[in-house]
Design a protein around this motif. Structure first.
Motif, PDB file in Angstrom:
ATOM      1  N   LEU A 381       0.853  -1.014  -0.109  1.00 45.32           N
ATOM      2  CA  LEU A 381      -0.157  -0.045  -0.109  1.00 45.32           C
ATOM      3  C   LEU A 381       0.817   1.171  -0.053  1.00 45.32           C
ATOM      4  O   LEU A 381       0.461   2.265  -0.728  1.00 45.32           O
ATOM      5  CB  LEU A 381      -1.105   0.077   1.160  1.00 45.32           C
ATOM      6  N   ILE A 382       1.788   1.182   0.735  1.00 41.08           N
ATOM      7  CA  ILE A 382       3.023   2.354   0.808  1.00 41.08           C
ATOM      8  C   ILE A 382       3.482   2.544  -0.581  1.00 41.08           C
ATOM      9  O   ILE A 382       3.674   3.784  -0.949  1.00 41.08           O
ATOM     10  CB  ILE A 382       3.845   2.307   1.834  1.00 41.08           C
ATOM     11  N   ARG A 383       3.777   1.599  -1.255  1.00 37.88           N
ATOM     12  CA  ARG A 383       4.609   1.622  -2.236  1.00 37.88           C
ATOM     13  C   ARG A 383       3.552   1.919  -3.587  1.00 37.88           C
ATOM     14  O   ARG A 383       4.200   2.378  -4.712  1.00 37.88           O
ATOM     15  CB  ARG A 383       5.579   0.285  -2.727  1.00 37.88           C
ATOM     16  N   ARG A 384       2.621   1.339  -3.658  1.00 37.06           N
ATOM     17  CA  ARG A 384       1.422   1.672  -4.637  1.00 37.06           C
ATOM     18  C   ARG A 384       0.128   2.200  -4.268  1.00 37.06           C
ATOM     19  O   ARG A 384      -0.617   1.487  -4.313  1.00 37.06           O
ATOM     20  CB  ARG A 384       1.339   0.179  -5.440  1.00 37.06           C
ATOM     21  N   PRO A 385       0.303   3.359  -3.743  1.00 40.98           N
ATOM     22  CA  PRO A 385      -0.945   3.966  -3.408  1.00 40.98           C
ATOM     23  C   PRO A 385      -1.832   4.640  -4.674  1.00 40.98           C
ATOM     24  O   PRO A 385      -1.503   4.577  -5.812  1.00 40.98           O
ATOM     25  CB  PRO A 385      -0.219   5.370  -2.960  1.00 40.98           C
ATOM     26  N   PRO A 386      -3.018   4.829  -4.381  1.00 40.89           N
ATOM     27  CA  PRO A 386      -3.824   5.668  -5.425  1.00 40.89           C
ATOM     28  C   PRO A 386      -3.377   6.934  -5.555  1.00 40.89           C
ATOM     29  O   PRO A 386      -2.633   7.472  -4.928  1.00 40.89           O
ATOM     30  CB  PRO A 386      -5.063   5.428  -4.765  1.00 40.89           C
ATOM     31  N   SER A 387      -3.674   7.402  -7.015  1.00 38.48           N
ATOM     32  CA  SER A 387      -3.197   8.956  -7.156  1.00 38.48           C
ATOM     33  C   SER A 387      -3.954   9.752  -6.277  1.00 38.48           C
ATOM     34  O   SER A 387      -4.949   9.637  -5.835  1.00 38.48           O
ATOM     35  CB  SER A 387      -3.552   9.294  -8.613  1.00 38.48           C
ATOM     36  N   GLY A 388      -3.006  10.864  -5.799  1.00 38.21           N
ATOM     37  CA  GLY A 388      -3.470  11.833  -4.914  1.00 38.21           C
ATOM     38  C   GLY A 388      -3.320  11.609  -3.491  1.00 38.21           C
ATOM     39  O   GLY A 388      -2.979  12.309  -2.713  1.00 38.21           O
ATOM     40  N   ALA A 389      -2.979  10.063  -3.209  1.00 36.09           N
ATOM     41  CA  ALA A 389      -2.690   9.709  -1.581  1.00 36.09           C
ATOM     42  C   ALA A 389      -1.301  10.401  -1.471  1.00 36.09           C
ATOM     43  O   ALA A 389      -0.756  10.700  -0.306  1.00 36.09           O
ATOM     44  CB  ALA A 389      -2.798   8.138  -1.627  1.00 36.09           C
ATOM     45  N   PRO A 390      -0.262  10.296  -2.281  1.00 36.44           N
ATOM     46  CA  PRO A 390       1.089  10.680  -2.043  1.00 36.44           C
ATOM     47  C   PRO A 390       1.245  12.250  -1.372  1.00 36.44           C
ATOM     48  O   PRO A 390       2.234  12.697  -0.807  1.00 36.44           O
ATOM     49  CB  PRO A 390       2.139  10.525  -3.335  1.00 36.44           C
ATOM     50  N   ASP A 391       0.040  12.969  -1.941  1.00 33.99           N
ATOM     51  CA  ASP A 391       0.091  14.347  -1.454  1.00 33.99           C
ATOM     52  C   ASP A 391      -0.733  14.330  -0.078  1.00 33.99           C
ATOM     53  O   ASP A 391      -0.953  15.622   0.267  1.00 33.99           O
ATOM     54  CB  ASP A 391      -0.793  15.049  -2.689  1.00 33.99           C
ATOM     55  N   LEU A 392      -0.855  13.310   0.287  1.00 30.30           N
ATOM     56  CA  LEU A 392      -1.539  13.489   1.862  1.00 30.30           C
ATOM     57  C   LEU A 392      -0.382  12.639   2.671  1.00 30.30           C
ATOM     58  O   LEU A 392      -0.780  11.424   3.183  1.00 30.30           O
ATOM     59  CB  LEU A 392      -2.965  12.870   1.662  1.00 30.30           C
ATOM     60  N   PRO A 393       0.636  13.121   2.775  1.00 33.37           N
ATOM     61  CA  PRO A 393       1.684  12.396   3.623  1.00 33.37           C
ATOM     62  C   PRO A 393       1.373  11.986   5.182  1.00 33.37           C
ATOM     63  O   PRO A 393       1.987  10.931   5.684  1.00 33.37           O
ATOM     64  CB  PRO A 393       2.890  13.195   3.283  1.00 33.37           C
ATOM     65  N   VAL A 394       0.341  12.551   5.541  1.00 28.99           N
ATOM     66  CA  VAL A 394      -0.075  12.269   7.094  1.00 28.99           C
ATOM     67  C   VAL A 394      -1.027  11.006   6.866  1.00 28.99           C
ATOM     68  O   VAL A 394      -1.098  10.258   7.524  1.00 28.99           O
ATOM     69  CB  VAL A 394      -0.668  13.414   7.757  1.00 28.99           C
ATOM     70  N   ILE A 395      -1.994  11.399   6.144  1.00 22.88           N
ATOM     71  CA  ILE A 395      -3.360  10.578   5.842  1.00 22.88           C
ATOM     72  C   ILE A 395      -3.007   9.110   5.278  1.00 22.88           C
ATOM     73  O   ILE A 395      -3.449   7.987   5.882  1.00 22.88           O
ATOM     74  CB  ILE A 395      -4.243  11.310   5.237  1.00 22.88           C
ATOM     75  N   TRP A 396      -2.297   9.099   4.349  1.00 22.26           N
ATOM     76  CA  TRP A 396      -2.075   7.797   3.708  1.00 22.26           C
ATOM     77  C   TRP A 396      -1.434   6.781   4.250  1.00 22.26           C
ATOM     78  O   TRP A 396      -1.601   5.723   4.527  1.00 22.26           O
ATOM     79  CB  TRP A 396      -1.509   7.843   2.036  1.00 22.26           C
ATOM     80  N   PRO A 397      -0.256   7.113   4.994  1.00 25.30           N
ATOM     81  CA  PRO A 397       0.495   6.144   5.708  1.00 25.30           C
ATOM     82  C   PRO A 397      -0.560   5.664   6.879  1.00 25.30           C
ATOM     83  O   PRO A 397      -0.523   4.562   7.251  1.00 25.30           O
ATOM     84  CB  PRO A 397       1.632   6.858   6.363  1.00 25.30           C
ATOM     85  N   VAL A 398      -1.367   6.311   7.708  1.00 27.95           N
ATOM     86  CA  VAL A 398      -2.134   6.114   8.618  1.00 27.95           C
ATOM     87  C   VAL A 398      -3.256   4.878   8.036  1.00 27.95           C
ATOM     88  O   VAL A 398      -3.251   3.900   8.712  1.00 27.95           O
ATOM     89  CB  VAL A 398      -2.835   7.178   9.160  1.00 27.95           C
ATOM     90  N   LEU A 399      -3.930   5.510   6.993  1.00 24.38           N
ATOM     91  CA  LEU A 399      -4.926   4.713   6.352  1.00 24.38           C
ATOM     92  C   LEU A 399      -4.220   3.157   6.080  1.00 24.38           C
ATOM     93  O   LEU A 399      -4.776   2.197   5.993  1.00 24.38           O
ATOM     94  CB  LEU A 399      -5.436   5.133   5.484  1.00 24.38           C
ATOM     95  N   ALA A 400      -3.074   3.168   5.343  1.00 23.25           N
ATOM     96  CA  ALA A 400      -2.404   2.024   4.797  1.00 23.25           C
ATOM     97  C   ALA A 400      -2.153   1.093   6.051  1.00 23.25           C
ATOM     98  O   ALA A 400      -2.377  -0.100   5.778  1.00 23.25           O
ATOM     99  CB  ALA A 400      -1.057   2.492   4.314  1.00 23.25           C
ATOM    100  N   ALA A 401      -1.830   1.800   7.009  1.00 28.40           N
ATOM    101  CA  ALA A 401      -1.333   0.767   8.362  1.00 28.40           C
ATOM    102  C   ALA A 401      -2.749   0.056   8.750  1.00 28.40           C
ATOM    103  O   ALA A 401      -2.996  -1.257   9.012  1.00 28.40           O
ATOM    104  CB  ALA A 401      -0.846   1.609   9.417  1.00 28.40           C
TER     105      ALA A 401
END
Length: 543
Positions: A381-401
């Motif tokens: 999930l961290i390596r292959r996120p949906p587009s737009g997720a990398p621009d949310l560096p707080v939210i996406w790692p939380v949601l990925a975990a």
């Protein structure tokens, strides 16, 4: 009216209708009184919970909750489709609906789970100056305590697996409820009602400047029957923990008072030490309510990994709260929370795989398999996120975990999904929404009717329930996991953008002054922000 306009209106009406009917069924089942789906408590005079003695049959309540679950998921799905194509429902209507639903569910007995009776028993033990981490509900029952007599037999020999802050709320409810389990349960629901409202306010404040995301937030949380079921109808303590976690995200991403513009997309080195410390304190408190909420902290740690000062501040805040909470709790709190709070559920998805190889459940290596699956999925999930997720560096790692754990753990409950929906609202609409909703339905059906799980009548209903728990629900969970992996590997997170006709409808779907959607906000909703940009868009088997 064009065909596209009719479809948009149909989706909006379907969303509101299905949501209202779903919540109405939940309230009705609770108000009907004790059944296979509603906990049995004694009336407490004029105090809630209020209920009749309709004596609904096992088949009636089971069918009713199936309908409620399917309608609820369909309502959320239709609403998300409508929002993607321009629908902007008046926020005051959604919030008003959420308030009415919360109040209605707060004043009826718990539906779909007996966990709230365990909370009442643990609170009563604490109020009697004993430790719920050492004393069991069975011991309270043997003492002929009025609250202990109503404790569920399934968990009667299990000490509390919840954190010290959860025990504190249970103690407070017990002190107010005294010897009445009914009044104690009411106060437990009051705490959850406050927590649910806190999440509504936080999400509304953080998304206020972006109408599409704001509507999405209220559909995924405020008027989502699945979340109302988990937090209010079932009365699960997860509602308290997710409210504290939501506040932690707000503190981390905002410099102003709640309700003003938010910045959840800031880079780690721009997170001030005070913000990091405050967020760490709140995440520590959420973990002290229920251990799995440490996943929010793991996400934050990943974000701050390149900033030792930020990481140290957040870690110090969380560690201080956890240390204080567990030091004030009696011995046994840590071991009970860690050891007994992790196990294998009857509807776990892994059983479908190890049964293929002839192993009988419970498979002794299942927790290891689940742990390896968690790590692998988190990395993917961290390596292959949906587009737009990398621009949310707080939210996406939380949601990925959170996604990695909830999708792979051998111990899951439908109410654990509250962890998913809070960070999910900040992501752009994608196929991930459907995967999460589908998995929610698959997991939810395994816990219907929820109170009586054996000796259901007629006999075929019991047989069907066993089939659902053993095969149907695990299959749904496994399909959801497979779908998530496929989305990561293929990158097919998003459908094609709405047509020009749909964009034109975004101006027609909302009256002037309500929601404020125009061409600019439509373009903002469909555009992907540049990487690194600052997005300032208000942007136990027990437990």
């Amino acid at each position: 009216m064009t065909r596209a306009e009719r479809l948009l209106r149909f989706a909006a009406i379907t969303s509101l209708t299905c949501g209202c009917l779903s919540v109405a069924i939940l309230v009705g089942v609770g108000a009907a009184g004790p059944s296979a789906a509603t906990v049995r408590v004694h009336r407490a005079g004029a105090w809630p919970p209020w209920f009749a003695s309709a004596r609904l049959s096992d088949l009636t309540v089971t069918a009713a909750l199936w309908v409620a679950l399917l309608l609820g998921a369909a309502g959320v799905a239709a609403g998300l489709v409508a929002v993607r194509h321009g629908w902007r429902p008046p926020v005051r209507w959604l919030v008003t609906g959420a308030v009415l639903a919360v109040i209605a569910l707060a004043v009826v007995p718990a539906v779909g789970s007996t966990d709230i009776l365990d909370y009442a028993a643990y609170g009563r033990i604490a109020a009697l100056h004993h430790s719920p981490y050492l004393m069991t509900p069975e011991q309270l029952r043997l003492a002929r305590d009025p609250v202990g007599l109503l404790a569920p037999h399934l968990w009667q020999n299990v000490p509390s697996v919840y954190g010290p802050l959860a025990t504190a709320t249970e103690w407070a409810a017990s002190k107010l409820g005294g010897t009445s389990a009914a009044v104690t349960i009411f106060w437990l629901k009051v705490w959850n009602a406050v927590a649910f409202g806190v999440v509504v306010l936080v999400l509304d404040g953080l998304t206020r400047a972006r109408p599409a995301m704001r509507a999405r937030a209220h559909l995924l949380w405020s008027v989502n029957p699945l979340m109302l079921w988990a937090v209010m109808a079932g009365g699960h303590v997860d509602g308290l923990a997710v409210a504290i976690a939501a506040l932690a995200l707000a503190v981390l991403g905002r410099s102003a008072v709640l309700g003003r513009s938010a910045v959840l997309g800031r880079e780690p080195d721009r997170i001030g030490l005070v913000r990091a410390l405050g967020s760490g304190v709140l995440l520590g408190a959420a973990t002290a309510v229920k251990a799995p909420f440490v996943l929010f902290g793991l996400g934050l740690a990943w974000v701050a990994r390149r900033s030792p000062r930020t990481l140290a501040a957040a870690g110090a805040g969380g560690a201080a709260v956890l240390a204080a909470a567990y030091l004030t709790a009696a011995r046994g709190a840590v071991t009970d929370t860690v050891q007994r709070g992790y196990g294998v559920a009857g509807d776990n998805l892994w059983q479908l795989l190890y049964r293929l190889f002839g192993f009988s459940p419970p498979f002794r290596h299942i927790t290891l398999i689940a742990a390896l699956g968690f790590v692998a999925l988190a990395v993917l999930l961290i390596r292959r996120p949906p587009s737009g997720a990398p621009d949310l560096p707080v939210i996406w790692p939380v949601l990925a975990a959170i996604l990695a754990w909830t999708f792979t753990s051998s111990l899951q409950r439908p109410w654990y999904d509250v962890m998913i929906f809070v960070p999910l609202v900040f992501l752009p609409a994608s196929r991930l929404d459907w995967v999460v909703l589908g998995r929610g339905v698959a997991g939810g059906i395994a816990y219907i009717p929820g109170v009586f799980v054996s000796h259901l009548h007629p006999a075929w209903l019991q047989a069907d329930d066993t089939t659902v728990v053993t095969y149907v629900a695990p299959s749904g969970r496994l399909l959801a996991l497979a779908a998530l992996v496929v989305l990561c590997l293929t990158g097919a997170w998003h459908r094609r953008e709405p047509s020009g006709e749909a964009v034109r409808l975004s101006r027609l779907a909302t009256p002037a002054g309500v929601g404020g959607l125009d061409d600019i906000s439509t373009r903002l909703d469909s555009a992907q922000p540049a990487r690194g940009a600052v997005i300032a868009e208000s942007h136990a088997d027990q437990p």
